[in-house]
Design an enzyme around this catalytic site. Structure first.
Site, PDB file in Angstrom:
ATOM      1  N   CYS A   3      -3.510  -0.210  22.881  1.00 33.36           N
ATOM      2  CA  CYS A   3      -4.491   0.122  21.844  1.00 33.36           C
ATOM      3  C   CYS A   3      -4.035   1.359  21.071  1.00 33.36           C
ATOM      4  O   CYS A   3      -2.976   1.933  21.336  1.00 33.36           O
ATOM      5  CB  CYS A   3      -5.869   0.353  22.452  1.00 33.36           C
ATOM      6  SG  CYS A   3      -5.946   1.823  23.510  1.00 33.36           S
ATOM      7  N   CYS A   6      -3.034   4.453  22.995  1.00 35.84           N
ATOM      8  CA  CYS A   6      -1.668   4.445  23.541  1.00 35.84           C
ATOM      9  C   CYS A   6      -0.678   4.971  22.511  1.00 35.84           C
ATOM     10  O   CYS A   6       0.246   5.720  22.826  1.00 35.84           O
ATOM     11  CB  CYS A   6      -1.280   3.027  23.963  1.00 35.84           C
ATOM     12  SG  CYS A   6      -2.285   2.334  25.278  1.00 35.84           S
ATOM     13  N   ASP A 402      12.361  -0.529 -18.192  1.00 38.98           N
ATOM     14  CA  ASP A 402      13.613  -0.351 -18.919  1.00 38.98           C
ATOM     15  C   ASP A 402      13.868  -1.656 -19.661  1.00 38.98           C
ATOM     16  O   ASP A 402      13.350  -2.714 -19.274  1.00 38.98           O
ATOM     17  CB  ASP A 402      14.727  -0.050 -17.923  1.00 38.98           C
ATOM     18  CG  ASP A 402      16.100  -0.119 -18.561  1.00 38.98           C
ATOM     19  OD1 ASP A 402      16.310   0.545 -19.592  1.00 38.98           O
ATOM     20  OD2 ASP A 402      16.951  -0.873 -18.038  1.00 38.98           O
TER      21      ASP A 402
END
Length: 761
Positions: A3, A6, A402
């Site tokens: 989870c 952790c 560009d």
């Protein structure tokens, strides 16, 4: 890891290692990215992870992408746990097997302490590290339910005891089942990387340059310059240039291009693409980790391993989440006892709080969506470098383009070459080609090609150098010459002959780019061109003068107009930034549907960056820059998001956050669309992850949710978050849906021979 808690624990452990600068741990990929100084050893980092209660190994740079484990053992454990739990649950369904309390105790204990041992181990490690996690919540909750049942069993040996063995067993079974479904779904989010990695051939067929003998060798032994023989239907083992043969190549998994691309001698091919009908010989230019395919895999892996900025909110929440839940569970227990409820009710409600609050979904919400989003983007030819680019891209409201190579094909031809009065046209073209002969610029190639077509022998030049945003200069014999832009002409205070000035204006209105061949100071024979005059009268040696006019035409890319129309439909404004002259820029903008106020011509690299900064200051959102050249790099870096064409320069790609694997402007809209959908999935996932807890915890605390339903809800929340993210894999491009008003205009121009030619505007 199980989870979000952790994740935080591993990050804290690694961050404490002296010399570690930055740590990012990803729950979905189970990988950590560590930025550290040279004094930090691998052993120190591994020891830190081990001390935190986890195990880790290093991923070697040359290693193939590591897929999530298959978790076959997890499935077996789920099945065994379900079989042992089923007899305990059947009485609730009206099917009492009359197992007896001692058999129920035995079955529940096996599930609790054998199949649920992982929760005790994980919870103990978390407590030892001074943290909390999902394992701790599950271990506490199920142990409380099991312990209450054992107490009831021994406290009332002669009476009908209230047992809750089935609650503890069902919770453990559901949580393990949910983790297995979660792991299975996570594997699908890495499909993109595994599909890319599967493109790597293991061996290559190499032709010996001396003997001509072909032999198969492992890919690691191939060196640059080796000639690889690729038969029809085989994958390209290396990046390289075709030296023999011609064919069609399927590059779909690399560039997203659906149709095979024709390849002739001299064309580039990419490792992993599929050769079509012709046998070809490929000169190796890159192998192994240096191939385009390997770089793509690294980029996708890097994007999936890093954290999105929105994840910081989740990290802050998860840091206090488990302690808060423990307090809520304790308050629930005490509260029910104070209200006069029995110990059984109080414990079961506290257990429900502990079980439903597991923060699995919180930890998976963001990384699962990012993995799915970057994966589907890569399959369609869009490489997103990091989650920050992905998260920022959904806010784009302006895209600055560009012109040359981005919106146009980037292979201009010289449509006109006119010498000043008194200047020999062939001699002037020879001088222009000499100046441009060593340059790789598209305009330079067009000049040299025109000279070759006219069968002019190009003489040598020395000291050639590019002058940023202005042109190129070189010494040809004793002459100092330049191919100059209008800007450079103005800076030299040099006026072109009137006839050429009028002709230049006409050509610019037709969309041509105009340059000038200038003698910057001749010390040899005077060509007799007066400054601003059509005269053959001798001039002072050393005075700059215009010798000829050069006009170049470039075709719009086929999908450019449709791409701009699609961006407009998405509420995104398009801006044109180009170093070209105002006439050419206005012509291209008109053909594309870009408004005149959004056109900026004669831009130097620094000017482009300045305009980007101005757009950012006024935009109600993010500003992106799309380009492909070295001169675009400052603007790409200055923009909120840089979008580089992979058909351009490496400098542009390094400066950009998003790289388009083929030079199709439609991919700009695709990239933004994927980013928007991915960010929406992140928001949806976080919303549901929080809602589960905001609704579930009060329900559990007030006794409206028993532990079994809480376990089912917790497991479903994790699976639903990952499944929702996987919906991104169904994304399809809308680039083929060309708006009705997106016809490509044509204009008439004249070629070097003076004859009219028709080309896309």
């Amino acid at each position: 890891m199980t989870c979000a808690s952790c994740v935080r624990r591993v990050e804290k452990a690694l961050a404490k290692v002296p010399g570690v600068e930055q740590v990012s741990v990803n729950l979905a990929t189970e990988k950590a990215t560590v930025h550290a100084g040279p004094s930090v050893s691998r052993e120190q980092m591994l020891a830190a992870v081990t001390k935190a209660g986890y195990e880790a190994t290093f991923i070697e740079p040359e290693a193939a992408p590591v897929a999530a484990p298959a978790h076959t053992g997890e499935l077996v454990a789920v099945i065994v746990s379900a079989l042992l739990t089923l007899p305990l649950v059947l009485p609730m369904l009206g099917l009492d097997l009359h197992l007896g309390v001692w058999v129920s105790l035995a079955l529940a204990s096996i599930v609790q302490f054998v199949l649920g041992a992982r929760f005790y181990v994980g919870g103990f490690k978390a407590v030892r590290a001074g943290e909390g996690n999902m394992d701790l919540l599950v271990a506490l909750g199920t142990s409380a339910a099991w312990g209450l049942s054992v107490y009831e069993l021994f406290a009332h040996p002669g009476e009908s005891a209230h047992l809750y063995f089935e609650a503890a067993a069902v919770v453990i079974t559901l949580v393990r089942f949910g983790k297995w479904l979660e792991a299975r779904a996570k594997r699908q989010t890495t499909d993109a990387i595994r599909a890319l990695d599967a493109l790597r051939p293991d061996r290559a067929r190499i032709r010996d340059a001396a003997t001509g003998i072909e032999r198969e060798i492992v890919l690691a032994e191939v060196r640059n310059g080796d000639l690889a023989i690729v038969r029809p239907g085989e994958r390209m083992p290396v990046d390289g240039l075709i030296r023999e043969g011609h064919t069609h190549v399927d590059e779909s998994l690399i560039t997203g291009e659906s149709l095979p691309v024709a390849k002739e001698t001299g064309a580039r091919v990419t490792a992993g693409s599929i050769n079509g009908e012709g046998a070809i010989a490929v000169e190796t230019t890159a192998t192994g980790a240096e191939t385009t395919l390997a770089r793509i895999i690294r980029l996708v892996e890097s994007a999936q391993a890093e954290k999105a900025p929105i994840q910081r909110l989740v990290d802050r929440v998860s840091a206090i989440f488990v302690p808060v839940i423990l307090v809520i569970a304790l308050v629930t227990l005490v509260g029910w006892l104070l209200m006069g409820a029995g110990a059984e009710t109080a414990v079961l409600n506290a257990v429900a709080v502990l079980v439903i609050a597991c923060p699995c979904a919180l930890g998976l919400a963001t990384p699962a969506a990012i993995m799915a989003g970057t994966g589907v983007a890569a399959r369609h030819g869009v490489l997103i470098k990091d989650p920050q680019a992905l998260e920022m891209a959904h806010r784009i409201r302006i895209v600055a383009f560009d012109k040359t190579g981005t919106l146009t094909v980037g292979k201009p031809s010289m449509n006109a070459f006119e010498a000043a009065v008194g200047v020999d046209r062939s001699e002037a073209l020879e001088l222009a080609a000499a100046v441009q002969r060593l340059s790789d610029h598209p305009l330079a190639r067009a000049v040299v090609a025109a000279a070759d077509e006219a069968r002019i022998q190009v003489i040598g030049a020395s000291g050639a150098k590019a002058v940023a945003g202005r042109g190129v200069e070189a010494r040809v014999g004793e002459r100092h010459l330049a191919i100059a832009s209008d800007r450079w002409l103005d800076e030299l205070r040099l006026v072109a002959p009137q006839r050429l000035t009028i002709r230049a204006a006409e050509l610019e209105q037709l969309g041509n780019t105009v340059s000038w061949l200038v003698d910057l100071g001749s010390v040899g024979r005077d060509l007799g061109v007066a400054n601003g005059q059509d005269s053959a009268a001798p001039q002072t040696p050393g005075r700059p003068r215009v010798l000829a006019l050069l006009a170049f035409g470039d075709s719009l890319k086929p999908g450019a107009r449709a791409a701009i129309a699609r961006l407009n439909a998405m509420g995104i404004k398009s801006v044109l930034l180009t170093g070209d002259n105002a006439g050419s820029a206005a012509s291209v903008a008109k053909s594309l549907g870009i408004t005149p106020d959004a056109v900026h011509a004669q831009m130097l690299p620094a000017d482009k960056a300045r305009v980007i900064a101005e757009l950012k200051a006024s935009a109600q959102g993010a500003v992106a820059m799309a380009g492909d050249g070295i001169n675009d790099a400052p603007a790409l870096a200055a923009a909120d998001i840089g979008i580089a064409m992979a058909t351009g320069t490496d400098v542009a790609m390094e400066a950009a956050g998003i790289t388009l694997m083929r030079g199709d402007p439609a991919l700009v809209a695709d990239a933004i669309d994927i980013a928007r959908r991915t960010y929406r999935k992140i928001q949806q996932n976080l919303f549901w992850a929080f809602v589960y807890n905001l609704i579930g915890i009060p329900l559990a605390a007030f006794g409206l949710l028993n532990p079994m339903l809480a376990g089912a809800a917790m497991a479903f929340s994790s699976v639903s978050v990952v499944t929702n993210a996987l919906l991104l894999r169904t994304w399809r491009t809308h680039a083929g849906l060309v708006p009705a008003d997106a016809e490509v205009d044509t204009v008439e121009a004249r070629g070097p021979d003076g004859k009219p030619i028709t080309r896309p505007a």
